[in-house]
Design a protein around this motif. Sequence first.
Motif, short mmCIF file in Angstrom:
data_model
loop_
_atom_site.label_atom_id
_atom_site.label_comp_id
_atom_site.label_asym_id
_atom_site.label_seq_id
_atom_site.Cartn_x
_atom_site.Cartn_y
_atom_site.Cartn_z
N VAL A 221 0.87 -1.18 0.00
CA VAL A 221 0.00 0.00 0.00
C VAL A 221 0.90 1.23 0.00
N LYS A 222 0.47 2.27 -0.70
CA LYS A 222 1.25 3.50 -0.80
C LYS A 222 1.17 4.27 0.52
N ALA A 223 2.29 4.88 0.89
CA ALA A 223 2.32 5.72 2.08
C ALA A 223 1.39 6.92 1.90
N ARG A 224 0.76 7.34 2.98
CA ARG A 224 -0.13 8.51 2.90
C ARG A 224 0.64 9.79 2.68
N GLU A 225 1.88 9.81 3.19
CA GLU A 225 2.71 11.00 3.04
C GLU A 225 4.16 10.62 3.28
#
Length: 232
Positions: A221-225
């Motif tokens: 999953v991609k990091a939120r920031e």
Amino acid sequence: LEKVKFRTPDDTLIFAGDLVNKGPKSGQVVRFARSVGAFAVVGNHELITLRARDLRQSGSGASLTGRAAADSEWTLALSDEDVQYLKTLPYSLRLPLRQAMVVHAGFVAGKSITSQNRVDMVSMRNVVERKADGRVEWSASASSEHGIPWVEVWQGPEHIYFGHDARRGLQLHPLATGLDTGCVYGGKLTAAVLQPWTDGGVDSVSLLPLQPPPPAQLVSVKARETYVTPAT
């Protein structure tokens, strides 16, 4: 965990170290791990955290300077149970039915698991070749600039799941899988999902599967920031 549909108590969660100092909610991560009965191996940042907390509690926190001082302020909010959880983390975990192990950084090829150096297990990225009495031996290096990646010469027999080496990202090798994909640096968080494996029977003496288990399913999953700017 939502993406892989993690559910307790049916599923087992294992962290490959560095639960802490990898984002703004280190304490919450530790408490979550405890709440779901997660297993983990110790990483270099757990060791840094425990040392920093001891210094602050003993009144020697002034010896911490710069980033170390800023990064350790949160450690005083850890409960005694949180600290005990971190202190009792092993350096490696064995998954016998998967013919696999979990370690934070790596292992040195040619050495038995029991003879591995603990500092290497939480810090190494590469191995450096040396010759002794006409034999090739390997020594660990924390630098990625010296030698070659340790996974390139690892011959098992266990398949190793590890973290620590975010610069190289996802590493896929026949007998090793590197899962650190730099989430804290704005990259991804990656998990290896291992299904229970008893198909084909189990050896009655070694208790190991008679047939090799299927490969892990990798989920990211991609990091939120971006939480930390990587060092150059």
